[in-house]
Design an enzyme around this catalytic site. Sequence first.
Site, PDB file in Angstrom:
ATOM      1  N   CYS A 173      -7.482 -50.445 -51.199  1.00 35.06           N
ATOM      2  CA  CYS A 173      -8.700 -50.997 -50.797  1.00 35.06           C
ATOM      3  C   CYS A 173      -8.401 -52.371 -51.347  1.00 35.06           C
ATOM      4  CB  CYS A 173      -9.773 -50.230 -51.264  1.00 35.06           C
ATOM      5  SG  CYS A 173      -9.900 -48.561 -50.759  1.00 35.06           S
ATOM      6  N   ASP A 236     -10.079 -47.585 -39.688  1.00 35.06           N
ATOM      7  CA  ASP A 236     -10.737 -48.273 -40.460  1.00 35.06           C
ATOM      8  C   ASP A 236     -11.986 -49.350 -39.986  1.00 35.06           C
ATOM      9  OD1 ASP A 236     -11.429 -49.996 -42.628  1.00 35.06           O
ATOM     10  OD2 ASP A 236      -9.591 -49.570 -43.701  1.00 35.06           O
ATOM     11  N   HIS A 269     -10.602 -45.746 -43.423  1.00 38.76           N
ATOM     12  CA  HIS A 269     -10.398 -46.350 -44.679  1.00 38.76           C
ATOM     13  C   HIS A 269     -10.233 -45.306 -45.732  1.00 38.76           C
ATOM     14  CE1 HIS A 269     -10.586 -49.978 -47.182  1.00 38.76           C
ATOM     15  NE2 HIS A 269     -11.264 -49.204 -48.086  1.00 38.76           N
TER      16      HIS A 269
END
Length: 301
Positions: A173, A236, A269
């Site tokens: 991330c 995502d 994600h």
Amino acid sequence: MTLLTRPEGLTAEDLKLSRRGLGALTVGAAVFTGYAPAALSQSAQPIVTDTAGLEVGMVTCPAPDGFALPAYVARPEGDGPYPLVIVVSEIFGLHAYIQDVCRRLAKQGYAAIAPAFFVRVEDPAPLTDFQRIQAIVGAAGYEQVMGDIDATLGWASGQLWANDDKVGITGFCWGGKVVWQAAARFAAIDAGVAWYGRLAPSPTATPAQIESGRPYPVDLAADLKGVVIGNYGGLDQGIPNDTVAAMQAALTTAGATESGIKLYPDAEHGFHADYRPSYNAADAADGWARLTALFEAKLKA
């Protein structure tokens, strides 16, 4: 529960640190040992890697600004020297998932070290207030983060068990973006694996936000000193597929033929984070296999 869908955030069974056989490790500041409650799925069954055959503990690295930077280290027992891998956290900092990633790498023969980039302000790991977490993360600017990585490399170079001629980096991330940035900044980094880190400005970012996010990976492709591969999710919501395509095009233009991104069409994600609802076991395993192959080729050859 709030779902985390963006690398910088939205616009708990504990593990005990093993202090056995710390050897050259110096025990530093206390660290939160649970899973970040802000993203923890109540149905999650996270992977838990034991410490058998490992030496683990907290250390402190002297940062350029004088801060005593805490870091979690996991390495195989013995003299080494072992290839070094820096592990860069998500926005939640140094919590149980990141510590476990270090132990997984140590089981594969690496000395893994995860710096606590955010604790100058506050440890975000135990927090549930996303606005506060974002403020903490926002305070960690590019130069501070690069200075912390430099400090980590410098500290590791003084450890007899660390082979600082073979250095990798991986991050998740927020940390995925840092992987690209660090690989463009430090010649010591031979290989990197970025997990769904932002590649270009968000389409909704303000001019001030765009400026504060520089440098973006899409602008750094020609500056990479080592090989970097990316593992990204096709679903995502925070990293549009067109920015993934733009990064791949930039790598191609730069002649970085060994670097590249794999886009997992069914992954969200955070698909490697086994404590989150977004966890995708098959894609996480495939991404880890890609990491293993790259690190074996570049750090153990």
